[in-house]
Write an enzyme that holds these catalytic residues in place. Structure first.
Site: not given
Ligand SMILES: Nc1ncnc2c1ncn2[C@@H]1O[C@H](COP(=O)(O)OP(=O)(O)OP(=O)(O)O)[C@@H](O)[C@H]1O
Ligand SMILES: Nc1nc(=O)c2ncn([C@H]3C[C@H](O)[C@@H](CO)O3)c2[nH]1
Length: 252
Positions: A20-21, A24, A27, A61, A72, A95-96
């Protein structure tokens, strides 16, 4: 530190860090940079914030109905570029992914932010990526969190575009990620999944990272075999919601 080329000429092993947003991921991902045999690719948020001078993340947003599909589409392109980025290194950590971008499309679908024609086009793009693009993934590390925990972290980090992001939205994004990677009741999972409890503190997550890093290096071939068996099972039987490919750190 110079990157050591892939001396043993094994094929690239790709790991996607999902969550999720505020779970972490960045990090966690940055810890991999200490290894000189891994290409570490962060989510291209800065590209989304500056598309020829337009902050598309902010526009999405603020007006998801107007900009959701456009956003998207750009996420799909920028993630595809990372999936297909060549390297001589033996490992790539992202990441993702193109896969998790579909989680957000699914959420826009559930919350009726997109018209049917927009969903159809995005899903056709996604299907093409899966079928025809080189987005081979060998392991997914799912940083699983509670929406309340990531909401506090997101607020503390205070990314300006996320000022309007509600706890309810994080619950929605959590549910889609959980349906996909934990409940296995959504779209197919492209690789074995390592589920980590990412509600833990930064120091506790360092220990989790170390276990995960060791598991990747020590079980690379076993994970590739696990993935091959997953694909075979998928070709033989429809995806069962509780397929046993969920692994926890240390069990691999
Ligand atoms: N285990 C943790 N405990 C507490 N705070 C954390 C932890 N991991 C990261 N954080 C903090 O939470 C915020 C979000 O972390 P990070 O940017 O790594 O998450 P992310 O999943 O990459 O977020 P996004 O998807 O929005 O990019 C940062 O301020 C970070 O310092
Ligand atoms: N709508 C939408 N679709 C995506 O594919 C997607 N991928 C990431 N994000 C948002 C989450 C963070 O705010 C910020 C950084 O992760 O970008 C997305 N939002």
């Amino acid at each position: 530190m110079s990157a050591s080329p892939n001396k043993n000429c094994k094929r690239l092993f790709t790991v996607c860090i999902e969550g999720n947003i505020g779970s972490g991921k960045t990090t966690f991902l940055n810890n991999f940079k200490a290894n000189d045999n891994m290409l570490v690719l962060q989510e291209p948020v800065e590209l989304w914030r500056d598309v020829g001078g337009t902050n598309l993340l902010e526009k999405m947003y603020k007006d998801p109905v107007r900009y959701g599909c456009l956003f998207q589409s750009y996420v799909q392109l920028t993630m595809l570029q990372l999936h297909t980025q060549k390297t001589n290194l033996p490992f790539k950590v992202m990441e993702r992914s193109v896969y998790s971008a579909r989680c957000f499309i699914e959420n826009m679908k559930r919350t009726k932010m997109l018209e049917k024609v927009e969903i159809d086009i995005l899903e056709q793009w996604h299907e093409w990526c899966i079928q025809r693009a080189d987005i081979q993934t060998d392991l997914i590390v799912y940083l699983r969190t509670s929406p309340e925990v990531v909401y506090e972290r997101m607020r503390t980090r205070a990314r300006k575009e996320e000022d309007c992001v509600s706890l309810e939205y994080l619950r929605q994004v959590h549910d889609v990620h959980d349906d996909w990677l934990y409940n296995r009741s959504l779209f197919s999972v492209p690789a074995p999944v390592m589920v980590l409890d990412a509600n833990k503190s930064v120091s506790e997550m360092m220990a989790e990272f170390e276990k995960c890093r060791r598991s990747i290096f020590e079980n690379r071939d076993k994970l590739i075999m696990e993935n091959k068996n997953m694909q075979k099972r998928r070709n033989v039987e429809p995806m069962s919601p509780l397929s046993p490919t969920k692994i926890s750190v240390g069990s691999v």
